[in-house]
Scaffold this motif. Structure first.
Motif, PDB file in Angstrom:
ATOM      1  N   SER A  82       0.648  -1.212   0.373  1.00 51.55           N
ATOM      2  CA  SER A  82      -0.246  -0.168   0.029  1.00 51.55           C
ATOM      3  C   SER A  82       0.993   1.696   0.146  1.00 51.55           C
ATOM      4  O   SER A  82       1.742   1.301   0.688  1.00 51.55           O
ATOM      5  CB  SER A  82      -1.176  -0.253   1.281  1.00 51.55           C
ATOM      6  N   TYR A 145      -5.046  -4.330  -7.970  1.00 49.58           N
ATOM      7  CA  TYR A 145      -5.016  -2.983  -7.440  1.00 49.58           C
ATOM      8  C   TYR A 145      -5.795  -2.150  -7.295  1.00 49.58           C
ATOM      9  O   TYR A 145      -6.665  -2.229  -8.298  1.00 49.58           O
ATOM     10  CB  TYR A 145      -3.729  -2.138  -7.625  1.00 49.58           C
ATOM     11  N   THR A 146      -6.008  -1.254  -6.185  1.00 52.81           N
ATOM     12  CA  THR A 146      -6.543  -0.034  -6.255  1.00 52.81           C
ATOM     13  C   THR A 146      -6.135   0.920  -6.252  1.00 52.81           C
ATOM     14  O   THR A 146      -5.130   1.533  -5.965  1.00 52.81           O
ATOM     15  CB  THR A 146      -8.027   0.274  -5.342  1.00 52.81           C
ATOM     16  N   GLY A 147      -7.119   2.075  -6.728  1.00 48.37           N
ATOM     17  CA  GLY A 147      -6.231   3.777  -7.117  1.00 48.37           C
ATOM     18  C   GLY A 147      -7.342   4.504  -6.288  1.00 48.37           C
ATOM     19  O   GLY A 147      -8.743   4.775  -6.624  1.00 48.37           O
ATOM     20  N   ASP A 148      -7.885   5.354  -4.558  1.00 50.89           N
ATOM     21  CA  ASP A 148      -8.876   5.832  -3.593  1.00 50.89           C
ATOM     22  C   ASP A 148     -10.228   4.595  -4.145  1.00 50.89           C
ATOM     23  O   ASP A 148     -10.779   5.726  -4.726  1.00 50.89           O
ATOM     24  CB  ASP A 148      -8.768   7.170  -4.731  1.00 50.89           C
ATOM     25  N   VAL A 152      -7.266   0.099 -11.024  1.00 54.56           N
ATOM     26  CA  VAL A 152      -6.820   0.973 -12.052  1.00 54.56           C
ATOM     27  C   VAL A 152      -5.730  -0.147 -12.321  1.00 54.56           C
ATOM     28  O   VAL A 152      -5.527  -1.210 -11.858  1.00 54.56           O
ATOM     29  CB  VAL A 152      -5.590   2.049 -10.192  1.00 54.56           C
ATOM     30  N   SER A 178       3.400   2.493 -11.881  1.00 51.78           N
ATOM     31  CA  SER A 178       2.643   3.646 -11.626  1.00 51.78           C
ATOM     32  C   SER A 178       1.044   2.569 -11.727  1.00 51.78           C
ATOM     33  O   SER A 178       1.718   2.381 -12.570  1.00 51.78           O
ATOM     34  CB  SER A 178       3.154   4.589 -12.145  1.00 51.78           C
ATOM     35  N   TRP A 179       0.821   3.715 -11.742  1.00 51.54           N
ATOM     36  CA  TRP A 179      -0.679   2.737 -11.815  1.00 51.54           C
ATOM     37  C   TRP A 179      -1.920   4.274 -11.664  1.00 51.54           C
ATOM     38  O   TRP A 179      -1.222   5.861 -11.756  1.00 51.54           O
ATOM     39  CB  TRP A 179      -1.103   2.700 -10.186  1.00 51.54           C
ATOM     40  N   TYR A 189      -3.338   9.767  -6.575  1.00 53.76           N
ATOM     41  CA  TYR A 189      -4.032   9.378  -6.044  1.00 53.76           C
ATOM     42  C   TYR A 189      -3.327   9.364  -4.589  1.00 53.76           C
ATOM     43  O   TYR A 189      -2.691   9.773  -4.459  1.00 53.76           O
ATOM     44  CB  TYR A 189      -3.867   7.204  -6.049  1.00 53.76           C
ATOM     45  N   VAL A 192      -3.186   3.917  -2.828  1.00 56.23           N
ATOM     46  CA  VAL A 192      -2.946   2.824  -3.695  1.00 56.23           C
ATOM     47  C   VAL A 192      -2.620   1.771  -2.507  1.00 56.23           C
ATOM     48  O   VAL A 192      -2.051   1.403  -1.750  1.00 56.23           O
ATOM     49  CB  VAL A 192      -2.384   3.325  -5.313  1.00 56.23           C
ATOM     50  N   SER A 193      -3.326   0.334  -3.229  1.00 53.06           N
ATOM     51  CA  SER A 193      -3.087  -0.480  -2.068  1.00 53.06           C
ATOM     52  C   SER A 193      -3.271  -1.871  -3.356  1.00 53.06           C
ATOM     53  O   SER A 193      -4.860  -1.869  -4.255  1.00 53.06           O
ATOM     54  CB  SER A 193      -4.340  -0.536  -1.039  1.00 53.06           C
TER      55      SER A 193
END
Length: 227
Positions: A82, A145-148, A152, A178-179, A189, A192-193
């Motif tokens: 994260s 992975y998610t961004g906010d 993503v 990167s994402w 973001y 990111v996790s």
């Protein structure tokens, strides 16, 4: 046991604004006064973290699992990676091999059966009695992975300017990751996790000192860079 350490670097961007004010009429040292305005601008502070203390612990294994003439593949281990920022920021992550000198050339390509995985993807597992123990891969698992808190895309770049979607997420020492929400453009973001996995491969039995304990001593640093 491969250990991953998260670190971050903050890039300072100085801004200097200077203004001179003078009174109307004659200009001399008695009726002028200088004014300077200075400021230092910094990117949003971001902190990378890894679950399990960043340690992929394989525990204690019997040397009987090793084979003559063959590399041994261990099970994949995963953890959460994260990055949390105090404001939205664009950033990338580069993976540094702290055991680069102990790489077993070609072990990842041979043991995984994927000839495209050269030693840029091969991270060292340390050495015992002058014998290199093995290697491992690090993989950012793209679909996790998610961004906010929105899905993503994982992307990678060799120069920080041109970015491409990265479908397998296997970390290369020459790439940064990167994402973003769309192709080819990293986004900013606050959070990111996702998941990160480690896949370890052990050297051939005849290449190791099997009369003593053989620790897996991998160590890598995930270094954060602001874009």
């Amino acid at each position: 046991m491969p250990a991953l350490h998260a670190s971050h670097r903050s890039l300072l961007r100085p801004l200097l604004l200077c203004a001179g004010l003078c009174a109307a009429g004659a200009v001399d040292s008695a009726n002028t006064v200088p004014m300077e305005i200075t400021a230092t601008l910094t990117p949003a502070a971001c902190t990378p973290t890894l679950s399990s203390g960043g340690v992929a612990d394989y525990g204690t294994m019997s040397a009987s699992i090793l084979r003559q003439g063959q590399f041994t593949t261990l099970r994949a281990m995963s953890m959460t990676f994260s990055v949390n920022c105090d404001a939205a920021a664009k950033f990338s992550v580069k993976v540094i091999d702290n055991r680069r000198a102990s790489v077993v050339p070609g072990i990842v390509a041979a043991a995984s059966g994927d000839g495209s995985l050269g030693d840029d993807y091969n991270f060292g597992l340390g050495a015992v009695a002058g014998r290199n123990v093995g290697g491992y891969t690090i993989r950012f698992m793209p679909d996790t992975y998610t961004g906010d808190y929105q899905p993503v895309r994982l992307m990678s770049s060799s120069d920080g300017n041109i970015w491409n979607n990265n479908g397998n997420g296997i970390a290369s020492k020459r790439l940064q990751f990167s994402w973003g929400s769309s192709s080819g453009t990293p986004d900013a973001y606050k959070a990111v996790s996702g998941r990160l996995s480690v896949q370890a491969y052990i050297n051939k039995a005849e290449n190791l000192p099997l009369t003593q304990d053989i620790p897996l001593d991998g160590s890598a640093t995930l270094e954060l860079h602001y874009l």
